[in-house]
Design an enzyme around this catalytic site. Sequence first.
Site, PDB file in Angstrom:
ATOM      1  N   ASN A  23       0.855  -1.188   0.159  1.00  0.00           N
ATOM      2  CA  ASN A  23       0.058   0.022   0.117  1.00  0.00           C
ATOM      3  C   ASN A  23       0.795   1.279  -0.029  1.00  0.00           C
ATOM      4  OD1 ASN A  23      -1.752   2.005   0.694  1.00  0.00           O
ATOM      5  ND2 ASN A  23      -1.921   1.607   2.606  1.00  0.00           N
TER       6      ASN A  23
ATOM      7  N   LYS B 147       0.260   4.300  -0.098  1.00  0.00           N
ATOM      8  CA  LYS B 147      -0.604   5.711   0.564  1.00  0.00           C
ATOM      9  C   LYS B 147      -0.443   6.703  -0.616  1.00  0.00           C
ATOM     10  CE  LYS B 147       0.508   3.524   4.765  1.00  0.00           C
ATOM     11  NZ  LYS B 147       0.450   3.589   6.206  1.00  0.00           N
TER      12      LYS B 147
ATOM     13  N   HIS C  41      -9.314   1.376   4.582  1.00  0.00           N
ATOM     14  CA  HIS C  41      -8.229   1.656   5.244  1.00  0.00           C
ATOM     15  C   HIS C  41      -8.256   2.286   6.617  1.00  0.00           C
ATOM     16  CE1 HIS C  41      -3.859   2.373   6.255  1.00  0.00           C
ATOM     17  NE2 HIS C  41      -3.756   1.639   5.681  1.00  0.00           N
TER      18      HIS C  41
ATOM     19  N   GLU D   9      -6.649   4.792   7.511  1.00  0.00           N
ATOM     20  CA  GLU D   9      -6.508   6.253   7.595  1.00  0.00           C
ATOM     21  C   GLU D   9      -7.657   6.752   6.772  1.00  0.00           C
ATOM     22  OE1 GLU D   9      -2.741   5.716   5.418  1.00  0.00           O
ATOM     23  OE2 GLU D   9      -1.730   4.713   7.391  1.00  0.00           O
TER      24      GLU D   9
ATOM     25  N   GLU E 244      -5.385  -4.819  10.325  1.00  0.00           N
ATOM     26  CA  GLU E 244      -4.563  -3.847  10.460  1.00  0.00           C
ATOM     27  C   GLU E 244      -4.763  -3.131  11.910  1.00  0.00           C
ATOM     28  OE1 GLU E 244      -2.382  -2.933   6.669  1.00  0.00           O
ATOM     29  OE2 GLU E 244      -3.658  -1.505   6.789  1.00  0.00           O
TER      30      GLU E 244
ATOM     31  N   GLY F 108       2.328   2.012  10.569  1.00  0.00           N
ATOM     32  CA  GLY F 108       3.328   3.054  10.295  1.00  0.00           C
ATOM     33  C   GLY F 108       4.101   3.577  11.687  1.00  0.00           C
TER      34      GLY F 108
ATOM     35  N   SER G  79       3.418  -2.471  10.168  1.00  0.00           N
ATOM     36  CA  SER G  79       5.123  -2.630  10.281  1.00  0.00           C
ATOM     37  C   SER G  79       5.563  -3.899  10.012  1.00  0.00           C
ATOM     38  CB  SER G  79       5.142  -2.128  11.877  1.00  0.00           C
ATOM     39  OG  SER G  79       4.609  -0.728  11.999  1.00  0.00           O
TER      40      SER G  79
END
Length: 248
Positions: free
Chosen positions: A9, A11, A98, A100, A170, A176, A209
């Site tokens: 991904n 991003k 996701h 985010e 996730e 991240g 991660s």
Amino acid sequence: MKKIYLYGNWKMHMNKAETEKFFIDFKPAYEIYKNDPDLEVGVFAPFTSLWAAAEGAKNNGVIFGAENVYFEPKGAFTGEVSIPMLQEIGVTHIILGHSERRHIFNEPDDMIAKKVKAVLDANIIPVLCYGETLDERESGKTFEVMTRQLKSAISNLKPEEVRKIIYAYEPVWAIGTGKSATSEQAQEVCEWSRNLIADPKVVILYGGSVKGSNAKELLSMKDIDGALVGGASLKPDTFLEIYKAYKN
Ligand code: PEP
């Protein structure tokens, strides 16, 4: 050996030139894995890099997809991109839900559910992300939150549609941050998810991660079929190192 899904991904990274460069470097690095039937590689690029990603993916025999989409086919939705627009580029997979999108852009469960359905109707594979925040984990709400996220996305689907989705657990606190879930924590949730989804055959990825140093432990777990990788997917060597570490 089980099949491993290694999905990157990107991003809001990788412009057109960087995408082209990625695939130039990727080609020789991928040579040794290219015919491995146990590996499926996918790259999820920003909208403006998708044409370049399409070309690079085709040249390397890997999958490429988008990181989001809107569920309406067209109309007055300023700033959005539709499924037919992505089909024009040849997108076969789309990341949905996701963290985010959920937390920075406040995408609610019902909107994600509409996106999942519209993507399935277009014969594209949704990569459905779900997972708890640190607060939710620490207050014992992990499974309650994930039940809501998963059930809202799949409860109105037919069993064959539920099976077509690729699920990506996730935990938000691991994305991240450099702080991965332990393999036991990830396995616990992936096994629980498989039971909730009630289909032993669904593909479930872990994301948060993942890198070469923790890949073997995570990917060797029974209910983890692969990884959704952010940071380490931006360079071909750190991306492929994840599979290399798993195999060795
Ligand atoms: C992600 O963006 O889906 C992700 C897992 O990121 P990272 O690997 O950087 O934690």
